[in-house]
Motif scaffolding. Structure first.
Motif, mmCIF file in Angstrom:
data_model
loop_
_atom_site.group_PDB
_atom_site.id
_atom_site.type_symbol
_atom_site.label_atom_id
_atom_site.label_comp_id
_atom_site.label_asym_id
_atom_site.label_seq_id
_atom_site.Cartn_x
_atom_site.Cartn_y
_atom_site.Cartn_z
ATOM 1 N N ASN A 56 44.548 52.383 44.650
ATOM 2 C CA ASN A 56 43.243 52.422 45.323
ATOM 3 C C ASN A 56 42.593 53.794 45.228
ATOM 4 O O ASN A 56 41.389 53.919 45.061
ATOM 5 C CB ASN A 56 43.398 52.048 46.790
ATOM 6 C CG ASN A 56 43.410 50.548 46.983
ATOM 7 O OD1 ASN A 56 42.520 49.859 46.508
ATOM 8 N ND2 ASN A 56 44.433 50.047 47.649
ATOM 9 N N SER A 98 40.228 56.114 55.505
ATOM 10 C CA SER A 98 39.409 56.595 56.610
ATOM 11 C C SER A 98 40.252 56.862 57.853
ATOM 12 O O SER A 98 41.162 56.095 58.164
ATOM 13 C CB SER A 98 38.354 55.550 56.945
ATOM 14 O OG SER A 98 37.682 55.913 58.118
ATOM 15 N N PRO A 99 39.936 57.925 58.565
ATOM 16 C CA PRO A 99 40.642 58.152 59.833
ATOM 17 C C PRO A 99 40.433 56.998 60.812
ATOM 18 O O PRO A 99 41.247 56.795 61.702
ATOM 19 C CB PRO A 99 40.031 59.443 60.358
ATOM 20 C CG PRO A 99 38.781 59.659 59.577
ATOM 21 C CD PRO A 99 38.982 58.974 58.266
ATOM 22 N N ASN A 103 39.139 61.803 54.044
ATOM 23 C CA ASN A 103 38.917 60.412 53.647
ATOM 24 C C ASN A 103 38.588 60.363 52.149
ATOM 25 O O ASN A 103 37.442 60.490 51.744
ATOM 26 C CB ASN A 103 37.771 59.851 54.485
ATOM 27 C CG ASN A 103 37.508 58.382 54.203
ATOM 28 O OD1 ASN A 103 38.025 57.830 53.230
ATOM 29 N ND2 ASN A 103 36.702 57.767 55.054
ATOM 30 N N GLU A 126 37.643 55.574 51.084
ATOM 31 C CA GLU A 126 36.320 54.997 51.338
ATOM 32 C C GLU A 126 35.193 55.941 50.916
ATOM 33 O O GLU A 126 34.130 55.498 50.507
ATOM 34 C CB GLU A 126 36.155 54.671 52.832
ATOM 35 C CG GLU A 126 36.874 53.417 53.284
ATOM 36 C CD GLU A 126 38.332 53.671 53.641
ATOM 37 O OE1 GLU A 126 38.872 54.733 53.257
ATOM 38 O OE2 GLU A 126 38.948 52.807 54.279
ATOM 39 N N HIS A 127 35.439 57.243 51.044
ATOM 40 C CA HIS A 127 34.372 58.199 50.746
ATOM 41 C C HIS A 127 34.462 58.802 49.340
ATOM 42 O O HIS A 127 33.624 59.588 48.962
ATOM 43 C CB HIS A 127 34.348 59.323 51.792
ATOM 44 C CG HIS A 127 33.896 58.857 53.149
ATOM 45 N ND1 HIS A 127 33.591 59.711 54.165
ATOM 46 C CD2 HIS A 127 33.688 57.602 53.641
ATOM 47 C CE1 HIS A 127 33.228 59.012 55.241
ATOM 48 N NE2 HIS A 127 33.296 57.733 54.941
ATOM 49 N N TRP A 164 36.645 54.860 46.155
ATOM 50 C CA TRP A 164 36.028 53.538 46.105
ATOM 51 C C TRP A 164 34.536 53.561 45.796
ATOM 52 O O TRP A 164 33.918 52.530 45.595
ATOM 53 C CB TRP A 164 36.257 52.802 47.439
ATOM 54 C CG TRP A 164 37.625 52.164 47.525
ATOM 55 C CD1 TRP A 164 38.544 52.083 46.537
ATOM 56 C CD2 TRP A 164 38.189 51.527 48.672
ATOM 57 N NE1 TRP A 164 39.666 51.438 46.982
ATOM 58 C CE2 TRP A 164 39.478 51.072 48.292
ATOM 59 C CE3 TRP A 164 37.739 51.276 49.966
ATOM 60 C CZ2 TRP A 164 40.323 50.398 49.177
ATOM 61 C CZ3 TRP A 164 38.588 50.589 50.837
ATOM 62 C CH2 TRP A 164 39.867 50.159 50.443
ATOM 63 N N ILE A 165 33.956 54.747 45.805
ATOM 64 C CA ILE A 165 32.496 54.769 45.615
ATOM 65 C C ILE A 165 32.064 55.532 44.369
ATOM 66 O O ILE A 165 30.876 55.675 44.114
ATOM 67 C CB ILE A 165 31.775 55.350 46.859
ATOM 68 C CG1 ILE A 165 32.261 56.772 47.144
ATOM 69 C CG2 ILE A 165 31.962 54.458 48.073
ATOM 70 C CD1 ILE A 165 31.322 57.545 48.051
ATOM 71 N N GLY A 166 33.023 56.047 43.620
ATOM 72 C CA GLY A 166 32.652 56.774 42.405
ATOM 73 C C GLY A 166 33.663 56.486 41.307
ATOM 74 O O GLY A 166 34.855 56.315 41.580
ATOM 75 N N LYS A 167 33.193 56.428 40.078
ATOM 76 C CA LYS A 167 34.110 56.081 38.981
ATOM 77 C C LYS A 167 34.533 57.297 38.174
ATOM 78 O O LYS A 167 35.499 57.246 37.425
ATOM 79 C CB LYS A 167 33.421 55.058 38.050
ATOM 80 C CG LYS A 167 33.185 53.714 38.723
ATOM 81 C CD LYS A 167 33.005 52.615 37.687
ATOM 82 C CE LYS A 167 32.718 51.267 38.336
ATOM 83 N NZ LYS A 167 31.275 51.046 38.586
ATOM 84 N N ASN A 222 35.413 62.968 41.143
ATOM 85 C CA ASN A 222 36.124 62.476 42.323
ATOM 86 C C ASN A 222 37.237 63.430 42.721
ATOM 87 O O ASN A 222 37.473 63.674 43.898
ATOM 88 C CB ASN A 222 36.725 61.097 42.054
ATOM 89 C CG ASN A 222 35.702 59.990 42.232
ATOM 90 O OD1 ASN A 222 34.561 60.255 42.596
ATOM 91 N ND2 ASN A 222 36.118 58.765 41.977
ATOM 92 N N LYS A 253 35.801 66.407 44.372
ATOM 93 C CA LYS A 253 35.347 66.056 45.719
ATOM 94 C C LYS A 253 36.536 65.879 46.669
ATOM 95 O O LYS A 253 36.523 66.360 47.808
ATOM 96 C CB LYS A 253 34.506 64.775 45.671
ATOM 97 C CG LYS A 253 33.983 64.345 47.029
ATOM 98 C CD LYS A 253 32.980 63.215 46.927
ATOM 99 C CE LYS A 253 32.548 62.730 48.299
ATOM 100 N NZ LYS A 253 31.602 61.623 48.251
ATOM 101 N N GLU A 279 37.821 69.136 47.716
ATOM 102 C CA GLU A 279 36.945 69.802 48.673
ATOM 103 C C GLU A 279 37.065 69.193 50.066
ATOM 104 O O GLU A 279 37.021 69.908 51.068
ATOM 105 C CB GLU A 279 35.500 69.760 48.180
ATOM 106 C CG GLU A 279 35.333 70.758 47.056
ATOM 107 C CD GLU A 279 34.013 70.612 46.353
ATOM 108 O OE1 GLU A 279 33.877 71.212 45.277
ATOM 109 O OE2 GLU A 279 33.131 69.901 46.861
ATOM 110 N N LEU A 280 37.222 67.882 50.128
ATOM 111 C CA LEU A 280 37.413 67.257 51.437
ATOM 112 C C LEU A 280 38.730 67.734 52.055
ATOM 113 O O LEU A 280 38.812 67.947 53.263
ATOM 114 C CB LEU A 280 37.383 65.728 51.309
ATOM 115 C CG LEU A 280 36.016 65.142 50.936
ATOM 116 C CD1 LEU A 280 36.095 63.617 50.840
ATOM 117 C CD2 LEU A 280 34.935 65.527 51.942
#
Lengths: 174, 352, 318, 657
Positions: free
Chosen positions: D13, D69-70, D95, D98-99, D102-105, D110, D113, D116-117
């Motif tokens: 995932n 996600s928390p 996260n 979900e963030h 799942w939202i970027g290919k 990714n 990102k 950085e998160l």
């Protein structure tokens, strides 16, 4: 890690900071994820309990320290988990939004909106259109840091430093 | 001391020449207020107004990075962290041009504190050694001027390397130090001739404009006498807003704070101006604060200049009489009248 | 001056019941006054009222919390800050005695300086209400009052002290010279980039002495300002453009719906930075959106301390 | 600090579009991070054990988990930390599912990102502090506001479970709307026969204290510890002595009072017991009608009272009760149809409301159960029912469906036929809404067995013609205008929120909607809870409810109270605001904006005013933190410094080195 560009890799992503309330908008972003709604990768989300916790000064601070855009989202008015948080937030954000232009920071770089936990599709739209908008505006001009001297001054100083010991009056002492 | 002359035109050329291998700080019109900025393209010195900021910042900038650091992690073992430190000693050579004698005199207070037989502050010392002061004697006085009352005068040379005096067509230039003498060897300077007498007349006339000097010589004793007189100090400080304008603009105020400002794994150690007028100045880690009232804080500022400093150092007042604190005070508080009031109060006490 | 004599008499009457009366006295030269704290009979005669009474005596109220009986001699603009403080319940009305009069405007030292060089060089100044005649060195010039007065006087709608217990002399019939804020309007003609550059330049000059903050009558946090704190730490010790500007934004946001536009912040600034542009902009937004004019009605609630479920004047942001 | 970072693959995932090992590797460079790893499923048993082992082995005092996600697994990982002996608040999550995944290919972006998160999470964690819950006592008594069927059910359930119940009823008797109803749908059994015994139980239950003709004046405190003030209104009758014999009512000369219990279709005496089954069965004087109280002469009741319990001097009384929980079951009011000018604006005597009709049909009602026309006392032969009066009509501000009107109209039509066999009934309806057990069959029975004429359409006008009324409406199925001449018209008025509901909501510090109905904490998952801990809802105060739902909610609210009372001590969430008293200047702006009344004013030893947070009331929204100009009040776990650390980590440039 790259030096002066901070965390973000230059030329790739823009620096977009998101402040989302835990109960609605963070959930909405999760819903968008669960539904695999593809979104631009520029946004970095900071989770807070309520839009009422988002001090407009966090937004100002982000914009002054180099964010290219700030996206804020909370529960729809009336749906606040804490009953009133977004009502206060709405007034605070609106003030900042209208104020920004006088500072020379484009108000378009700041957007606030309301997204519920079920609105995954809407979250995708919000992120996509805001990112598009920031891409059009391009990276934000950075505030000068360091000393109180302007670029002109700093250039002068740098030039003088590079020349060094040529002054007879200084040599005497040194 | 040899007296030379330089025309207005040549002065600009001289600045141009100096700027080739120095940072030349000149007073410039900065949004309506006069500040010191490096000489450069299109910048004209403003010499008919007293700079708001004092010339101390060429040697003692408001923010000075003492060192920078970076934590490095061992890629094999993140538990092992090393720190790299870069000391950032100033390298630039500088000239401060067009400061007034009062402002430049302020540097002598700094010299006593930062470079003496016990201490040599490397940052200060390096900058001081690398900075020349070309000072401009005054030919007019303001209502806030009182250099003559603190042992100085409109043509004071203390702290300067060269003193310029405005005369018809240009300036006479006198070297105060050997370094100053070397500067005057530049081709722009001609022999002073009869301009020198004119300069002396200007100096004399300006001094006369200032009038009779009030005698502050018993200030330390007078201030000591009212030291515990809280009512007096609260009264004097009633109008004070506790801002830092007086101290930050003062040519002799040298207090500083040192903090580490970090970003991620990097950071810098910063020395920045501090002000005794602020509540935070004496705020202790425990939360206790010995100077909670602005009366106590004002007492410190006045005492420091007129009593503590002369006691600790060489009997000179730590006030150069420039009047910046009076002029820039949002409540128009006048340090002269405070000391005078202390003198009167102590005299009154004595006579009782 | 009739008002001054009346004021003195009113203060003389009221003083026995008051701890202090704050007004103005002659300053170190003819062009300056400084705040006067009248505690005894003999102080009363030091009171002056003229075009140099710029300091807002209400600024000192934050030090007077806790039951002190305070009298204040206030201009119309100054009195708005008292009303605002009352509204925020930071003061008790019964502790205050306000001595009012009609103000015909005050002069601005920065404008004088821009015109005549350093203030200290000015040897004489005559103001007949319409024109100001200034002598500085060998220069003598007569300039319309409106070119030398404080910006706030140009748009002033409150020349007479509001909510005062005593009023001395005749009411000022002074009308706002213009309904619009010309300086702000001109500034807003600049492009976004020009404004950004403008503030960069201005903020370079800032020495973070906090005179703006400390002169502000609404800055009641006093020694506990966010700007001087490490817990929370909003600002670094770096006196640079970013931090200096950040401080201005903190001040503006904390004053949203509270700023009475007395202009003390800008006047107090030793570096003459035109920071009132920012405050006036915000006050204008508050007026537009909430139809709220700070410091005019002690019964109202500041707009950021309340809300409406439906905000008819805030566009829904999608 | 010693921070461990765990990057979860979540099978594929996350790992499919994020280079998890690379993120883990890069995270090693972050300040204070001493251990990083990437695992297949961090939330799984082995995944959690890995965290626990790493905490022990590397002496970690803070953990960052980068996974889903928390909102999904924060609780899971907090428990894992606690199992390893760490404070649960020393966890931060990034996260990256979900963030990110799942939202970027784009795997490269990714990965950047995700890192950085993780950096933001580390930056915040470095500013975290362990937080500890406070424990406090629970007063195991419950206040039930409203004695309708929902409140009665809630009170009886709590009382049967052994808890003390304080019931406050605004009217003179409990029973609510159900007590006024003749029969209930779809079983057509007698309303008072099923409600009566419950009402008696309330009066006889040793655990229930009933205050009738009383209102809640004030509620202070917080979950487990509410202080309630109840205003007991003057009844001018000493209820301890009153036996409910009714002698006073018989002799009272003032007989022209509007009979509220009978919905105004009859009159009653000034001293009155509203109905024979009233609980408490005590008389009370209506001071507006009483000759003694108005004019100072009469006193007949006092003379005839066998127990001498009349007291004309009686005053309102304020009673203070300590309770641990509150159930609001304040019900609803009927829509006032007089806004409909086209239906006669309440001026036609034979155009009545459905609840008035109930009283006409009721054997214990003013007519003894005989249906008659109020105007002339004749038996109506043709009755027209008009549905959706004040429901589903945005033009009168009532866009919602009141839910139960379709059913009671069918019931009333059936009963009309039972009472007057030669009568005809017509029902104008918009849609028939009958989604309950046996409900739809019931409406069909009305049409098929009882011959009730159902006309689908709105009634546009009612006007008198002779001594009858013409009901003009449309029949949308036939596509025609119809006019029906009726002897009696019954308006099926909708439900609206009880008067003063908003004021009561504010006393309880709960929210209410545009219509004045109370807001539940979640419309689906927390239907009887509110956002104020310890305050629960039952019945129609939330919105129109029929009897079974109200009873169900009464029991549900009681169950929630019992759950609360099952613990001897409650734990407060430590994620609340806290005041730094050395920074607080006592301006109390925080208290003004707090939606929960969680901040009180205190005076310190030096006599300075300071704000203080009531930790058990604070819900942790942080509005106060933004309000406070000094930053003196900080929401724990979301302090200014914690959020600024995140902003700085994202925006601030590192120094060149």
């Amino acid at each position: 890690m790259s030096g002066s560009t901070g965390l973000l890799t230059e030329g790739q992503d823009l620096r977009i900071v998101g402040f989302l309330c835990n109960w609605c908008s963070y959930g909405g972003a999760d819903t968008a994820g669960v539904a695999r709604f593809e979104q631009p990768t520029d946004l970095r989300v900071i989770r807070v309990p309520c839009s009422g916790r988002i001090d407009p000064l966090f937004i100002a601070r982000a914009l002054l320290s180099g964010a290219d855009g700030v996206l804020v989202s909370g529960c729809h008015p009336r749906d606040c988990h804490y009953a009133e948080g977004n009502f206060y937030a709405r007034r605070r954000f609106e003030m900042l939004k209208q104020f920004l232009s006088v500072t020379g920071i484009d108000p378009e770089r700041f957007h606030y909106t309301w997204v519920s936990a079920s609105e995954g599709q809407r979250w995708q739209d919000v992120v996509t259109s805001f990112t598009e908008r920031i891409r059009k505006l391009g990276p934000a001009t950075k505030m000068a840091g360091g000393t109180g001297y302007d670029e002109e001054c700093l250039k002068e100083i740098a030039a003088a430093v590079s020349l060094g010991d040529q002054c007879p009056c200084h040599k005497e002492k040194a | 001391m040899a007296c030379k002359f330089i025309s207005h035109e040549d002065t600009n050329q001289w600045l141009e020449a100096l700027a080739k291998d120095h940072v030349v700080f000149i007073p410039v019109d900065d949004g309506g207020s006069v500040t010191f900025r490096p000489y450069g393209e299109g910048r004209k010195p403003v010499l008919d107004r007293m700079p708001v900021r004092s010339p101390k910042e060429a040697v003692f900038p408001q923010n000075e990075t003492l060192l920078t650091y970076k934590y490095d992690k061992d890629p094999e073992d993140p538990e092992r962290t090393s720190v790299r430190i870069k000391e950032t000693l100033p390298k630039e050579r500088a000239v401060v041009f067009g400061a007034r004698p009062c402002g430049t005199r302020g540097m002598t207070v700094f010299d006593s504190v930062f470079v003496n037989d016990r201490i040599r502050d490397p940052y200060y010392a390096t900058r001081r050694e690398n900075t020349l002061y070309v000072t401009l004697a005054c030919h007019e006085v303001e209502s806030t001027c009182f250099c003559h009352e603190v042992g100085s005068g409109p043509a004071d040379t203390a702290g300067s390397d060269v003193l310029l005096t405005p005369v018809q067509g240009g300036y006479t230039a006198e070297a105060v130090t050997e370094r100053g003498e070397k500067m005057l060897e530049a081709s722009f300077f001609a022999d002073g001739g009869d301009k020198c007498a004119e300069a002396e007349a200007v100096k004399k006339a300006t001094r006369e404009m200032l009038g009779e000097a009030h005698d502050f010589s018993n200030a330390p004793e007078a201030l000591l006498a009212v030291f515990d007189d809280d009512e007096f100090w609260d009264d004097q400080a009633a109008a004070c807003l506790s801002c830092g304008a007086c101290t930050y603009l003062c040519p002799t105020c040298y207090c500083f704070n040192i903090t580490d400002e970090s970003t991620g794994t990097t950071g810098k150690r910063l020395r920045s101006w501090d002000t005794c007028m602020s509540f935070q100045y004496t705020l202790e880690g425990s939360g206790h604060n010995p100077r909670t009232t602005k009366g106590k804080r004002l007492k410190n500022r006045v005492n420091h200049k007129f009593a503590y400093f002369p006691d600790t150092y060489d009997q000179h007042l730590a006030c150069c009489g420039c009047g910046r604190c009076i002029k820039s005070c949002p409540a128009s508080i006048d340090i002269r009248s405070i000391v005078k009031a202390a003198q009167a109060r102590s005299a009154q006490k004595e006579s009782k | 001056m009739q008002a001054l004599a009346e004021l003195k008499e009113q203060i003389r009457q009221a003083l026995p019941d008051l701890d202090v009366v704050i007004g103005w006295q002659q300053g170190y030269d003819a062009l300056h006054t400084s705040p006067l704290f009248i505690r005894s009979e003999e102080d009363i005669d030091k009171l002056v009222v003229n075009e140099f009474c710029v300091v807002n005596p209400a600024t000192y109220l934050r030090e007077m919390r806790g039951g002190k009986k305070v009298g204040l001699v206030l201009k119309g603009c100054d009195s708005r800050s008292v009303i605002q403080l009352l509204q925020e319940k930071l003061l008790k009305e019964e502790d205050l005695t306000i001595f009012g009069f009609g103000c015909n405007g005050v002069l601005n030292h920065t404008k004088l300086q821009a015109r005549f060089g350093d203030i200290g060089f000015i040897t004489s100044l005559e103001n007949d209400g319409t024109n100001v005649t200034v002598e500085a060195g060998d220069k003598k010039e007569t300039v319309p009052f409106t070119e030398l007065c404080a910006d706030k006087c140009l748009t002033c709608s409150y020349p007479n002290t509001l909510q005062c217990s005593h009023f001395a002399g005749e009411e000022s019939a002074k009308q706002a010279d213009s309904a619009t804020d010309k300086a702000l309007e001109d500034f807003e003609k600049l492009t976004m980039e020009e404004r950004f550059t403008f503030w960069q330049d201005q903020m370079r000059r800032c020495i973070r002495c906090y005179a703006c903050r400390n002169a502000c009558p609404m800055c009641v946090c006093k020694d506990h300002c966010l700007a001087n704190s490490r817990e929370p730490k909003w600002l670094s010790e770096d006196v640079d453009v970013q931090n200096n500007f950040m401080f201005q934004l903190i001040h503006v946001m904390h004053l949203t719906g509270r700023c009475v536009e007395c202009g003390e912040c800008e006047r107090a600034c030793p570096m003459d930075i035109p920071i009132m542009l920012l405050r006036r902009k915000m006050a204008g937004i508050v007026r537009d959106v909430f139809a709220y004019n700070a410091g005019t009605n002690a019964e109202e609630t500041p707009p950021l301390m309340c809300f409406k479920v439906e905000e008819p004047t805030i566009e829904e942001r999608h | 600090m010693r921070i461990g970072v765990f990057i979860c693959h979540c099978g594929s995932n996350i790992a499919a579009t994020v280079d998890c090992p690379a993120v883990a590797e890069q995270a090693k460079g972050l300040q204070d991070v001493v251990f990083t790893t990437d695992t297949m499923y961090t939330c799984s048993e082995p995944g959690q054990n890995e965290i626990i082992e790493a905490i022990k082995e590397h002496k970690l005092d803070g953990v960052v988990v980068a996974s889903c996600s928390p909102r999904m697994h924060e609780a899971t990982f907090r428990r894992a930390l606690e199992r390893a002996g760490l404070n649960r608040y020393m966890l931060e999550m990034a996260n990256i599912r979900e963030h990110v995944s799942w939202i970027g290919k784009n795997k490269e972006r990714n990965t950047v990102k995700a890192f950085e998160l993780v950096s933001i999470a580390v930056a915040k964690l470095r500013n975290n502090n362990p937080l500890y819950a406070n424990k406090f006592d629970v007063t195991k008594r419950v206040l039930v506001i409203g004695g309708g069927v929902a409140g009665i059910q809630a009170a009886l359930d709590c009382a049967d479970a052994g808890y003390q119940v304080v019931m406050v009823e605004r009217e003179q008797s409990i029973g609510g709307k159900m007590a006024k109803i003749d029969k209930t749908f779809p079983t057509v059994d007698c309303s008072s026969c099923i409600l009566g015994p419950k009402m008696v139980d309330v009066s006889q239950h040793e655990n229930i204290t009933l205050y009738a003709l009383s209102e809640v004046e004030k509620i202070e405190g917080y979950v487990g510890n509410f202080d309630v003030q109840v205003r007991k209104k003057a009844t001018y009758v000493n209820w301890d002595e009153c036996t409910g014999c009714g002698a006073c009512m018989e002799k009272c000369p003032s007989k022209k009072n509007i009979d509220k219990f009978n919905e105004g279709i009859s009159k009653c005496t000034s001293i009155n017991i509203p109905f024979p089954q009233a609980i408490p069965k005590k008389a009370a004087i209506n001071p507006e009608g009483c000759l003694m109280l108005q004019k100072g002469k009469c006193g007949v009741c006092a003379k005839v009272c066998p127990t001498k319990c009349i007291d004309f001097e009686q005053k309102d009384e304020i009673i203070t009760e300590k309770v641990g929980a509150v159930i609001a079951a304040t019900g609803y009011d009927m829509f006032d149809h007089s806004v409909y000018k086209q239906y006669g604006a309440g001026q036609y005597p034979d155009v009545i409301t459905s609840l008035q009709y109930e009283r006409l049909m009721n054997a214990s009602g003013p007519t003894g159960g005989h249906i008659i026309r109020p105007s002339d006392g004749k038996e109506p032969k043709k009755v027209v029912f008009v549905q959706c009066v004040g429901s589903r009509d945005p033009s009168v501000g009532r866009p919602y469906c009141s839910g139960f009107c379709c059913m009671y109209t069918a019931k009333q039509a059936i009963l009309t036929k039972d009472h007057i066999p030669d009568s005809d009934s017509y029902v104008f309806y918009m849609d028939i809404r009958s989604p309950g057990k046996g409900y739809d069959e019931f409406t069909r029975r009305a049409q098929e067995q009882y011959g009730v004429q159902y006309l689908r359409g709105r009634v546009s006008m009612i006007y008198p013609k002779g001594d009858r009324y013409v009901v003009r409406g449309s029949d949308t199925l036939a596509g025609t205008q119809v006019e029906v001449e009726a002897d009696l018209v019954v308006l099926a008025v909708g439900a609206e929120s009880a008067k003063n509901a908003p004021a009561l909501a504010e006393k309880m510090r709960i929210s209410y909607d545009n219509y004045g109905f109370f807001m539940e904490a979640h419309p689906k998952l927390k239907p009887v809870e509110t956002n104020t801990a310890g305050v629960y809802l039952a019945g129609s105060c939330v919105g129109p409810r029929d009897i079974p739902t109200s009873v169900g909610q009464g029991s549900a609210a009681a169950a929630k109270v019992m759950t609360l009372f099952s613990k001897d001590k409650l734990e407060s969430d430590p994620q609340v605001s806290s005041v730094n008293t050395s920074r607080c200047i006592g301006c109390m702006k925080c208290a003004t904006t707090c939606p929960f009344g969680a901040i009180k004013e205190v005076t310190d030893r030096a006599g300075n005013v300071k704000a203080e947070v009531i930790e058990t009331v604070c819900q942790g929204c942080g509005i106060c933190t933004v309000t406070c100009p000094q930053g003196a009040i900080q929401l724990q776990h979301f302090t200014d410094n914690q959020i600024l650390a995140e902003v700085n980590a994202l925006c601030q440039a590192q120094l060149d080195f």
